[in-house]
Enzyme design. Structure first.
Site, PDB file in Angstrom:
ATOM      1  N   ARG A 126       0.827  -1.211   0.000  1.00  0.00           N
ATOM      2  CA  ARG A 126       0.000   0.000   0.000  1.00  0.00           C
ATOM      3  C   ARG A 126       0.863   1.262   0.000  1.00  0.00           C
ATOM      4  O   ARG A 126       0.448   2.294  -0.535  1.00  0.00           O
ATOM      5  CB  ARG A 126      -0.923  -0.004   1.225  1.00  0.00           C
ATOM      6  CG  ARG A 126      -2.090  -0.967   1.105  1.00  0.00           C
ATOM      7  CD  ARG A 126      -2.997  -0.870   2.317  1.00  0.00           C
ATOM      8  NE  ARG A 126      -2.303  -1.220   3.550  1.00  0.00           N
ATOM      9  CZ  ARG A 126      -2.840  -1.132   4.769  1.00  0.00           C
ATOM     10  NH1 ARG A 126      -4.078  -0.696   4.900  1.00  0.00           N
ATOM     11  NH2 ARG A 126      -2.149  -1.493   5.846  1.00  0.00           N
TER      12      ARG A 126
ATOM     13  N   LYS B 245      -6.505 -16.435   7.949  1.00  0.00           N
ATOM     14  CA  LYS B 245      -7.458 -17.280   8.670  1.00  0.00           C
ATOM     15  C   LYS B 245      -8.898 -16.814   8.516  1.00  0.00           C
ATOM     16  O   LYS B 245      -9.812 -17.628   8.380  1.00  0.00           O
ATOM     17  CB  LYS B 245      -7.090 -17.346  10.148  1.00  0.00           C
ATOM     18  CG  LYS B 245      -6.948 -15.995  10.817  1.00  0.00           C
ATOM     19  CD  LYS B 245      -6.437 -16.117  12.221  1.00  0.00           C
ATOM     20  CE  LYS B 245      -6.073 -14.741  12.778  1.00  0.00           C
ATOM     21  NZ  LYS B 245      -4.849 -14.201  12.164  1.00  0.00           N
TER      22      LYS B 245
ATOM     23  N   GLU C  32      -1.159 -23.342   5.793  1.00  0.00           N
ATOM     24  CA  GLU C  32      -0.642 -23.793   7.093  1.00  0.00           C
ATOM     25  C   GLU C  32      -0.488 -22.637   8.070  1.00  0.00           C
ATOM     26  O   GLU C  32      -0.747 -22.773   9.273  1.00  0.00           O
ATOM     27  CB  GLU C  32       0.706 -24.491   6.902  1.00  0.00           C
ATOM     28  CG  GLU C  32       1.310 -25.058   8.177  1.00  0.00           C
ATOM     29  CD  GLU C  32       0.537 -26.252   8.712  1.00  0.00           C
ATOM     30  OE1 GLU C  32      -0.020 -26.148   9.823  1.00  0.00           O
ATOM     31  OE2 GLU C  32       0.477 -27.277   8.003  1.00  0.00           O
TER      32      GLU C  32
ATOM     33  N   GLY D 182       0.488 -20.342  13.734  1.00  0.00           N
ATOM     34  CA  GLY D 182       1.820 -19.888  13.346  1.00  0.00           C
ATOM     35  C   GLY D 182       2.713 -20.971  12.794  1.00  0.00           C
ATOM     36  O   GLY D 182       2.387 -21.631  11.806  1.00  0.00           O
TER      37      GLY D 182
ATOM     38  N   ILE E 268       3.512 -23.806  14.064  1.00  0.00           N
ATOM     39  CA  ILE E 268       3.232 -25.186  14.470  1.00  0.00           C
ATOM     40  C   ILE E 268       2.682 -25.973  13.288  1.00  0.00           C
ATOM     41  O   ILE E 268       1.650 -25.602  12.728  1.00  0.00           O
ATOM     42  CB  ILE E 268       2.217 -25.226  15.625  1.00  0.00           C
ATOM     43  CG1 ILE E 268       2.715 -24.391  16.802  1.00  0.00           C
ATOM     44  CG2 ILE E 268       1.953 -26.663  16.060  1.00  0.00           C
ATOM     45  CD1 ILE E 268       1.690 -24.230  17.909  1.00  0.00           C
TER      46      ILE E 268
ATOM     47  N   LYS F 250      -9.915 -19.889  13.516  1.00  0.00           N
ATOM     48  CA  LYS F 250      -9.011 -21.043  13.491  1.00  0.00           C
ATOM     49  C   LYS F 250      -9.762 -22.335  13.815  1.00  0.00           C
ATOM     50  O   LYS F 250      -9.477 -23.384  13.228  1.00  0.00           O
ATOM     51  CB  LYS F 250      -7.866 -20.804  14.479  1.00  0.00           C
ATOM     52  CG  LYS F 250      -6.981 -19.625  14.088  1.00  0.00           C
ATOM     53  CD  LYS F 250      -6.011 -19.241  15.196  1.00  0.00           C
ATOM     54  CE  LYS F 250      -5.169 -18.039  14.799  1.00  0.00           C
ATOM     55  NZ  LYS F 250      -4.283 -17.586  15.890  1.00  0.00           N
TER      56      LYS F 250
END
Length: 430
Positions: A48, A107, A131, A136, A138, A207
């Site tokens: 932006r 998400k 993923e 994050g 994991i 999530k």
């Protein structure tokens, strides 16, 4: 053998995560090429504010025209880390239409429109990987989607928001009140200036929708997830939890019904026994506990947010998508064949901790117990303390439906001897 023509990557967004993705692509270019089988080249970065100095990024690659970037016919993979619903949704579908696969960390968009985005990817024979959208760094989505593809997942229980875990952990370990713990989280950079998405459970609910959809092969939208925030959790709640050998966490819980005919997804604060692995997840860390039929109990733990951890997940997806691209194939798409109904919160069965302010006089406990019995809610333990005509009554129930508990609480509020319902909290993880 390595292909010499590089795979070209367009990056949408160059904030904390995007800049780290670009940095890793540059500093680890040789290793990434060896792992993929071809070089990867950053071909454009949509932002932006084009005048901002971005260390390590060639200014010639920077553009404000994200649409033109994703429409380029030579782009192999689009990495979307701008967040939000629009323009991200349109940019992703445009990328598919012009031949690019997509890696996203979005998400909110995946939870709301994942089915439509997967359909667009399938239509054009392209990949959609995300993923980084949950927990994050994991590795969680890929194990659920691939490693456990031959198993039956029955429950996913987790801490998926680092901000709320930091706040609750501070309240537990230091005795701080909610506002004091939130102020500390803000000062340390764990909480945004407007923490609503975190503390009211919106982030965790998105999530949970993604996890439930993958775990149960069923389309679960954000609107299907029951959500409660943690702003009403008090020091008194933690004191009660400690007396029960518990602590309090904001949990995302996705469950298959006992008869396997439906699923539920919910986010709310809950008491959890100190013996449970999730009870020991401290500070801003995330952890997810997966229960499956064959594998049993699995736990995934690590940093759930931040530039480097999230970028790690993005790069993992990028490598997988680029390998698919070279092989002329696509990875796993949406799996929603089960099409199980999502049951309302009223059908969820669990235990409850209810704290009541009552008159300190004979017969009160009997009245309260009668109300529980009339609504089919069995009492496990009762703890009462009183002084100067006022008393506190803490009731812990056996397992009961949320609807039955709701009816019980409504009836308790109507009793003349009940001056107030101080708190209601579910007890999970037993």
């Amino acid at each position: 053998m390595m292909r010499t023509r590089p795979l070209k990557v367009a990056l949408l967004g160059c904030g904390v995560v995007g800049s780290e993705v670009a940095r890793i692509m540059t500093t680890h270019a040789t290793d990434l090429a060896a792992r993929i089988g071809a070089p990867v080249e950053l071909a454009g970065v949509a932002v932006r504010r084009p005048d901002k100095v971005r260390e390590g990024i060639d200014p010639a690659l920077v553009t404000t025209d994200a649409t033109a970037l994703v429409k380029r016919g030579d782009i192999d993979v689009v990495v979307e880390v701008i967040g939000g619903i629009e323009p991200a949704r349109t940019l992703i579908t445009t990328a598919f239409a012009h031949g690019a696969s997509v890696v996203s960390a979005n998400k909110a968009l995946i939870a709301q429109d994942g089915a439509a985005l997967h359909a667009a990817a399938d239509e054009h024979g392209r990949d959609l990987y995300y993923e980084a959208a949950v927990a994050g760094a994991i590795p969680l989505i890929r194990p659920l989607r691939e490693s456990l593809a031959g198993d039956k997942v029955n429950r996913v229980l987790g801490i998926v928001n680092g901000t709320t875990n930091f706040i609750l952990d501070a309240m537990d370990t230091t005795g701080a009140g909610y506002q004091e713990a939130l102020d500390e989280a803000t000062a340390l950079g764990y909480a945004e200036a407007d923490p609503t998405a975190d503390v009211e459970g919106f982030d965790a609910a998105a999530k949970a929708a993604i996890l439930a959809g993958i775990a149960f092969h069923t389309r679960v939208r954000l609107d299907d997830v029951h959500r409660e925030g943690m702003t009403e959790v008090t020091a008194a709640d933690f004191a009660s939890a400690r007396q029960m050998g518990c602590t309090i966490k904001l949990l995302a819980i996705c469950e298959r019904a006992a008869d396997g005919a439906s699923v539920t997804a919910r986010v709310h604060p809950a008491m959890i026994p100190l013996s449970h692995p999730l009870a020991n997840v401290r500070e801003a860390y995330n952890a997810v506990f997966v229960e499956s039929e064959a594998a049993g109990q699995l736990m995934f733990y690590g940093p759930g947010a931040g530039g480097s951890p999230t970028a790690s997940a993005v790069l993992g997806d990028l490598v997988a998508v680029c390998r698919n691209r070279l092989g002329g194939a696509t990875g796993p798409g949406e799996s929603a064949y089960a099409a199980l109904p999502v049951s309302p919160m009223g059908e969820v069965v669990t235990r409850y901790h209810i704290s009541l302010d009552v008159a300190d006089k004979p017969g009160v406990l009997a009245q309260v117990a009668t109300v529980f019995a009339e609504h089919g809610v069995s009492i496990d333990t009762v703890r009462q303390s009183g002084k100067d005509g006022e008393a506190s009554l803490v009731v812990v129930t056996h397992r009961a439906s949320d609807a039955a508990l709701g009816g019980t609480v409504e009836a308790l509020r109507k009793l003349d001897t009940v001056r107030g319902v101080a708190s209601i909290m579910r007890v999970e993880g037993e």
